[in-house]
Design a protein around this motif. Structure first.
Motif, PDB file in Angstrom:
ATOM      1  N   GLU A  66      10.318 -80.307  -4.199  1.00 15.37           N
ATOM      2  CA  GLU A  66       9.265 -80.186  -3.160  1.00 15.37           C
ATOM      3  C   GLU A  66       9.419 -81.204  -1.988  1.00 15.37           C
ATOM      4  O   GLU A  66      10.144 -82.474  -1.957  1.00 15.37           O
ATOM      5  N   TYR A 119       1.524 -85.708   2.862  1.00 19.03           N
ATOM      6  CA  TYR A 119       0.718 -86.702   1.972  1.00 19.03           C
ATOM      7  C   TYR A 119       0.203 -85.828   0.727  1.00 19.03           C
ATOM      8  O   TYR A 119      -0.335 -84.700   1.119  1.00 19.03           O
ATOM      9  N   ARG A 120       0.027 -86.383  -0.374  1.00 18.38           N
ATOM     10  CA  ARG A 120      -0.709 -85.826  -1.546  1.00 18.38           C
ATOM     11  C   ARG A 120      -1.953 -86.651  -1.586  1.00 18.38           C
ATOM     12  O   ARG A 120      -1.951 -87.603  -1.432  1.00 18.38           O
ATOM     13  N   GLU A 178      -2.716 -90.618  -2.588  1.00 17.41           N
ATOM     14  CA  GLU A 178      -1.490 -91.783  -1.930  1.00 17.41           C
ATOM     15  C   GLU A 178      -2.055 -92.792  -1.443  1.00 17.41           C
ATOM     16  O   GLU A 178      -1.469 -93.847  -1.101  1.00 17.41           O
ATOM     17  N   ASN A 211      -1.206 -75.431  -0.749  1.00 19.87           N
ATOM     18  CA  ASN A 211      -0.945 -76.305  -1.831  1.00 19.87           C
ATOM     19  C   ASN A 211      -2.122 -77.338  -2.176  1.00 19.87           C
ATOM     20  O   ASN A 211      -2.032 -78.394  -1.220  1.00 19.87           O
ATOM     21  N   ASN A 232      -2.889 -79.746  -3.613  1.00 18.93           N
ATOM     22  CA  ASN A 232      -2.693 -81.170  -3.946  1.00 18.93           C
ATOM     23  C   ASN A 232      -2.256 -81.778  -2.542  1.00 18.93           C
ATOM     24  O   ASN A 232      -2.140 -83.092  -2.724  1.00 18.93           O
ATOM     25  N   GLN A 233      -1.942 -81.268  -1.558  1.00 14.44           N
ATOM     26  CA  GLN A 233      -1.461 -81.944  -0.377  1.00 14.44           C
ATOM     27  C   GLN A 233      -2.514 -81.677   0.620  1.00 14.44           C
ATOM     28  O   GLN A 233      -3.459 -81.048   0.637  1.00 14.44           O
TER      29      GLN A 233
END
Length: 179
Positions: A100, A105-106, A109, A141, A143-144
């Motif tokens: 990945e 950024y996720r 973080e 995504n 999560n991002q």
């Protein structure tokens, strides 16, 4: 022009370094009862501040420009408001981990996004803040973080120019989105 001949990436990098220094000088150094904790390694945030209630991780970014003017949110994605500015929330350099990209950024973080509003206000003292978990997710995504995030020029119920107010929002645990 001072930066004639330099690439856009280099100019953005220089401006990013200035915004971090401005944040430390104008915001961090003015906070009472907070410690600026020295960072170890290469964390996904620029500042780790600590008060009696705990730690807060801050990522500092510049308000994005386009053709030497502040970029509007709808120029990044048509569905974003045309009355808001935009900030790019991804790392400068790309890499790979477990197949990945490490550039986006996720969520989780950092805690607070601090955006230097210098491109629109012409002052390195001006920042807008929001809670990281309130930022928009990447539709591909969740999560991002979405690459471009809309930023309000004035205080509203998700953006503030008061760091302490944003810390209060963070610690409240409230869940919402910036738009």
């Amino acid at each position: 022009m001072l930066f004639r001949g330099l690439s856009d990436l280099i100019i953005r990098g220089i401006r990013g370094v200035i915004s971090e220094a401005a944040f430390e000088f104008n915001i961090v150094n003015q906070l009472d009862d907070w410690d600026n904790v020295a960072l170890v390694g290469d964390p996904p945030y620029d500042f780790l501040l600590k008060d009696i209630a705990g730690e807060v991780r801050i990522q500092v970014k510049m308000q994005r420009q386009k053709e030497h003017r502040p970029m509007m949110a709808n120029e990044a994605y048509r569905y974003l408001p045309n009355i808001m500015y935009v900030v790019e929330t991804q790392r400068t350099r790309a890499g790979q981990r477990n197949g990945e990209s490490t550039r986006p950024y996720r969520f989780g973080e950092f805690d607070i996004l601090a955006v230097s509003m210098q491109p629109s206000t012409k002052s390195w003292k001006d920042f807008m803040y929001t809670v990281e978990r309130w930022l928009l997710p990447n539709p591909q995504n969740p999560n991002q973080l979405l690459k471009f995030q809309p930023v309000s020029a004035t205080r509203n119920n998700t953006w503030t120019n008061d760091f302490q107010e944003c810390v209060s929002w963070l610690r409240s645990g409230e869940i919402k989105r910036i738009i």
